[in-house]
Design an enzyme around this catalytic site. Structure first.
Site, short mmCIF file in Angstrom:
data_model
loop_
_atom_site.label_atom_id
_atom_site.label_comp_id
_atom_site.label_asym_id
_atom_site.label_seq_id
_atom_site.Cartn_x
_atom_site.Cartn_y
_atom_site.Cartn_z
N CYS A 1 0.86 -1.18 0.00
CA CYS A 1 0.00 0.00 0.00
C CYS A 1 0.89 1.22 0.00
O CYS A 1 2.12 1.11 0.12
CB CYS A 1 -0.88 0.02 1.25
SG CYS A 1 -1.82 -1.49 1.44
N ARG B 1 1.12 1.43 -6.18
CA ARG B 1 1.28 0.42 -5.12
C ARG B 1 -0.06 -0.15 -4.65
O ARG B 1 -0.10 -1.10 -3.88
CB ARG B 1 2.00 1.04 -3.91
CG ARG B 1 3.45 1.37 -4.17
CD ARG B 1 4.14 1.77 -2.91
NE ARG B 1 4.10 0.76 -1.89
CZ ARG B 1 4.95 -0.25 -1.78
NH1 ARG B 1 5.90 -0.38 -2.66
NH2 ARG B 1 4.84 -1.12 -0.80
N TRP C 1 -4.03 -1.70 -1.43
CA TRP C 1 -4.10 -2.90 -2.27
C TRP C 1 -4.55 -4.00 -1.33
O TRP C 1 -3.81 -4.40 -0.44
CB TRP C 1 -2.74 -3.22 -2.86
CG TRP C 1 -2.81 -4.17 -4.01
CD1 TRP C 1 -3.45 -5.36 -4.06
CD2 TRP C 1 -2.23 -3.99 -5.30
NE1 TRP C 1 -3.30 -5.93 -5.30
CE2 TRP C 1 -2.55 -5.12 -6.07
CE3 TRP C 1 -1.45 -2.98 -5.87
CZ2 TRP C 1 -2.12 -5.26 -7.38
CZ3 TRP C 1 -1.03 -3.13 -7.17
CH2 TRP C 1 -1.37 -4.26 -7.91
N ASN D 1 0.83 0.14 6.38
CA ASN D 1 1.30 -0.67 5.26
C ASN D 1 2.00 -1.88 5.87
O ASN D 1 2.79 -1.71 6.79
CB ASN D 1 2.27 0.18 4.43
CG ASN D 1 2.82 -0.57 3.24
OD1 ASN D 1 2.30 -1.62 2.87
ND2 ASN D 1 3.86 -0.03 2.64
N GLY D 2 1.71 -3.08 5.38
CA GLY D 2 2.36 -4.27 5.94
C GLY D 2 1.32 -5.22 6.46
O GLY D 2 0.18 -5.25 5.98
N GLU E 1 11.56 -17.94 -22.11
CA GLU E 1 11.52 -16.60 -21.53
C GLU E 1 12.93 -15.98 -21.49
O GLU E 1 13.11 -14.80 -21.79
CB GLU E 1 10.91 -16.67 -20.11
CG GLU E 1 10.88 -15.38 -19.32
CD GLU E 1 10.16 -14.22 -19.99
OE1 GLU E 1 9.47 -14.43 -20.99
OE2 GLU E 1 10.35 -13.08 -19.53
N LYS F 1 13.92 -12.52 -23.38
CA LYS F 1 14.52 -11.36 -22.69
C LYS F 1 15.77 -10.91 -23.45
O LYS F 1 15.97 -9.73 -23.68
CB LYS F 1 14.96 -11.71 -21.26
CG LYS F 1 13.95 -11.74 -20.16
CD LYS F 1 13.20 -10.47 -19.85
CE LYS F 1 12.11 -10.19 -20.82
NZ LYS F 1 10.80 -10.70 -20.60
N GLU G 1 14.89 -9.25 -26.82
CA GLU G 1 14.22 -7.95 -26.71
C GLU G 1 15.20 -6.81 -26.46
O GLU G 1 15.05 -5.74 -27.01
CB GLU G 1 13.23 -7.96 -25.53
CG GLU G 1 11.95 -8.69 -25.81
CD GLU G 1 10.96 -8.49 -24.66
OE1 GLU G 1 11.23 -8.97 -23.55
OE2 GLU G 1 9.91 -7.86 -24.89
N HIS H 1 16.57 -33.32 -32.85
CA HIS H 1 15.62 -33.50 -33.96
C HIS H 1 15.75 -32.39 -35.00
O HIS H 1 14.82 -32.16 -35.77
CB HIS H 1 14.20 -33.58 -33.41
CG HIS H 1 14.01 -34.75 -32.50
ND1 HIS H 1 13.98 -36.05 -32.95
CD2 HIS H 1 13.90 -34.82 -31.15
CE1 HIS H 1 13.83 -36.87 -31.91
NE2 HIS H 1 13.79 -36.14 -30.80
N LYS I 1 5.33 -1.09 -24.27
CA LYS I 1 5.00 -1.77 -23.01
C LYS I 1 3.63 -2.43 -23.07
O LYS I 1 3.41 -3.49 -22.51
CB LYS I 1 5.07 -0.76 -21.86
CG LYS I 1 4.89 -1.38 -20.48
CD LYS I 1 6.06 -2.27 -20.10
CE LYS I 1 5.83 -3.05 -18.84
NZ LYS I 1 6.68 -4.27 -18.79
O1 M6R Z 1 0.75 -6.91 -20.85
P1 M6R Z 1 0.86 -8.32 -21.34
O2 M6R Z 1 1.41 -9.25 -20.32
O3 M6R Z 1 -0.42 -8.83 -21.89
O4 M6R Z 1 1.89 -8.26 -22.54
C1 M6R Z 1 2.18 -9.36 -23.33
C2 M6R Z 1 3.44 -9.15 -24.11
O5 M6R Z 1 3.30 -8.09 -24.99
C3 M6R Z 1 4.63 -8.90 -23.19
O6 M6R Z 1 4.80 -9.93 -22.27
C4 M6R Z 1 5.93 -8.75 -24.00
O7 M6R Z 1 6.27 -9.96 -24.56
C5 M6R Z 1 7.04 -8.19 -23.10
N1 M6R Z 1 7.74 -7.16 -23.79
C6 M6R Z 1 7.99 -9.23 -22.66
O8 M6R Z 1 9.11 -8.74 -22.02
#
Ligand code: M6R
Length: 602
Positions: A2, A27, A75, A99-100, A478, A482, A485, A501, A597
């Site tokens: 929070c 938060r 929250w 908070n906590g 993943e 990363k 990206e 394969h 984002k």
């Molecule tokens: O907001 P979302 O989790 O739905 O977004 C999905 C993807 O666009 C998101 O995870 C994207 O792959 C990120 N840039 C990964 O780092």
């Protein structure tokens, strides 16, 4: 999870509180509230939902002259997001924000109720204010009542208390949750992080655990276990963005380091010592459910893939995972006994949202796992479980992935517990592992430094293969995502057993293999797969607790009895690995090229 703010002084208090809370809204934003004491009169306001609702409620109010004030954005952890559960919590003549978590609140509440005290909320926080007023009946002063209250609290907290018994003073305490005090002339500010007070205060004191005291006109009185304490302030940074980075070079780096604490937030009130609680779900939520289908994109999709292993293994329920953009056009066969889960950090991803709408049209029950309350996906779903990761600014998702995966793990156990597909003994083992996760996510300087040094050897080559088996396969996907990206280097994730394969044809010394080799799961199997690659001269970077003779580079992780503990530790390694390579290549880590984002277009 929070946000807390407070102000003592002559300035207009409502604007200060609202402006400060705005900075903390990430938060928690299921409710907000404030209380102001001025001229012996208390004004208090609470509103559920976003802070804008509190703004509407207070639009006709203005404070004038000297006064004390506290505010909070919540929250929900104990009790649903309602006005009664929103802070500040009130007693007969005092108000508190917190908070906590107060671990012994039930015992305290019981003994206060036995004395006739009436509680109106389901929160642990309300106990503080009633306890204080109970102590005040016999204490010599307000401060004595406050310290006696603190003596009885167990758990982690940061709290501010104001009372009509002393209309000039804010009482404060910090024990395990963040809080700081800002100063500018005679004005004194409190906040749970420094961004709310940047631009208002010029000096700051970061409270230490165990410190408490009171603030009145221009003066802060500080105490700890040894009694009254001197303190010195430091200059408060004036750049909000810099302050938000908390000294880290990038938001992504900060978010990697934050994972340890946000995971505790994700688990709070859900993972108890011997059971799993999900207040978000009705008791019969899974009654007619025979299968799960999950739709998501990118990192969220990888989290979903991980969970499929957990749902089938622990909940004994069939689980299919689909990339949302594929699902939309495949004319899927949907049956009403399937729970449709969407996973999204932002809650606004167009493909995921459309997939959800399709499932709803087909009459499926829906659940979203999301980081943003009130987002489109949350609003569209029958029910949501929030991940509580806090705002994620780095485009490359890190803590969102960690918390999504944690929520899915919690959910798989919740189903196992509800449908009795796991024994209490297995449940206990899983809970023990979960409670260990925050510790395993702590980033050590030694590890970070090692990855920094290692990264210089991985700036070229014709590609990376991240390989793993079982839950470590989605983690490999993943890890590769990363790296792609933020470094713009080609990377792929592969199931380790699948290399022979086809992809092994690419193996040579310029092919970098990042091998996820947990000791608690299929170690011998992955070892043989890596040996096959090594025999073709691929460069091997092994991540494992077990030393591996054929590794060109070796990153040692800790041994653990549970694969998920190894999973999360290796996740941090792959995140830092990508970060350090991207930094060496001079890339914009937080805003990589061509990415956004929140992907709100198809
Ligand atoms: O907001 P979302 O989790 O739905 O977004 C999905 C993807 O666009 C998101 O995870 C994207 O792959 C990120 N840039 C990964 O780092």
């Amino acid at each position: 999870m929070c946000g807390i703010v407070g102000y003592v002084g002559f300035k207009e208090k409502k604007e200060i509180l609202l402006d400060s809370l705005q900075e903390l809204e990430y938060r928690g934003y299921d409710s907000a509230g404030m209380a102001v004491i001025q001229d012996d009169t208390i004004h208090h306001f609470k509103a559920i939902g976003k802070l804008s609702n509190l703004k509407d409620k207070t639009k006709d109010y203005q404070s004038q002259g000297f006064g004390i004030s506290i505010g909070h954005t919540r929250w929900a952890t104990h009790g649903k997001p309602t006005e009664l559960n929103a802070h500040p919590h009130l007693g007969d003549y005092s108000y508190v924000v917190h908070n906590g978590i107060i671990e012994n609140y039930q015992a305290l509440k019981k003994s206060l109720q036995a004395k006739g005290v009436k509680f109106v909320s389901q929160t642990d926080t309300e106990t503080i204010v009633h306890l204080f007023e109970d102590e005040h009946k016999t204490a010599d002063s307000v401060f004595e009542a406050f310290t006696q209250t603190l003596d009885k609290l167990k758990g982690a907290y940061a709290t501010l208390l104001i009372s009509k018994a002393d209309t000039q003073t804010i009482y404060f305490a910090k024990h395990g949750s963040p809080m700081l005090v800002g100063f500018e002339g005679d004005d004194i500010y409190f906040a749970s992080s420094d961004t709310p007070i940047i631009g208002k205060a010029t000096a700051v004191y970061y409270l230490e655990d165990g410190e408490y005291g009171y603030a009145s006109k221009g003066k802060l009185h500080l105490f700890d276990a040894h009694g009254k304490k001197d303190f010195s302030t430091q200059v408060l940074c004036t750049d909000k963005v810099l302050a938000q980075k908390d000294g880290y070079r990038f938001f992504m780096e900060k978010e990697i380091y934050e994972q340890s604490t946000v995971m505790s937030d994700t688990m709070m009130g859900r993972v108890l010592d011997h059971s799993i609680v999900l207040d978000e779900l009705d008791a019969d939520f899974f009654q007619d459910i025979k299968a799960i289908k999950i739709c998501a994109c990118g990192t969220s999709y990888h989290s979903a893939l991980t969970s499929a292993y957990l749902f089938e293994r622990l909940s004994k329920i069939r689980c299919d995972i689909e990339i949302a953009s594929e699902f939309r056009y495949k004319e899927p066969l949907l049956t009403p006994d399937t729970l449709f889960i969407t996973i999204s950090q932002s809650g606004e991803t167009a493909d995921t949202l459309e997939a959800l709408k399709m499932a709803k049209r087909a009459g499926l029950k829906s659940l979203s796992i999301c980081n943003v309350d009130n987002s489109s996906i949350v609003r569209e779903s029958d029910t949501a479980i929030l991940t509580r990761a806090g705002i994620e600014k780095g485009v490359a998702s890190t803590k969102a992935f960690a918390t999504q995966t944690m929520v899915l793990w919690i959910l798989s156990l919740y189903i196992g517990q509800t449908k009795k597909t796991i024994t209490q003994e297995i449940l206990q083992k899983e809970i023990d592992a979960m409670l260990h996760i925050p510790k395993s996510l702590q980033v050590s300087d030694v590890l970070h430094e090692k990855l920094h040094r290692l990264s210089k050897r991985y700036l070229h080559g014709h590609g990376f293969f991240f390989i793993g088996r079982d839950i470590f396969y989605p983690l490999a996907l993943e890890g590769a995502l990363k790296l792609k990206e933020i470094s713009y280097l080609h990377a792929e994730g592969y199931p380790a057993g699948e290399m022979k394969h086809g992809p092994i044809a690419l193996a040579d010394s310029e092919l970098f293999t990042i091998a996820l080799m947990p000791k608690s799961m299929h170690y011998e199997k992955i070892k043989s797969n890596v040996e096959e690659l090594s025999a073709r001269d691929a460069t091997i970077c092994a991540i494992s607790p077990e030393p591996f003779a054929l590794a060109d580079d070796f990153i040692q992780t800790k041994y653990s009895f549970h694969p998920m503990v190894e999973f999360f530790e290796m996740m941090v390694v792959t995140q830092l690995f990508a970060l350090e390579i991207a930094v060496r290549l001079g890339n914009d880590v937080d805003m990589p090229r061509n990415l956004a984002k929140s992907v709100t277009v198809e």
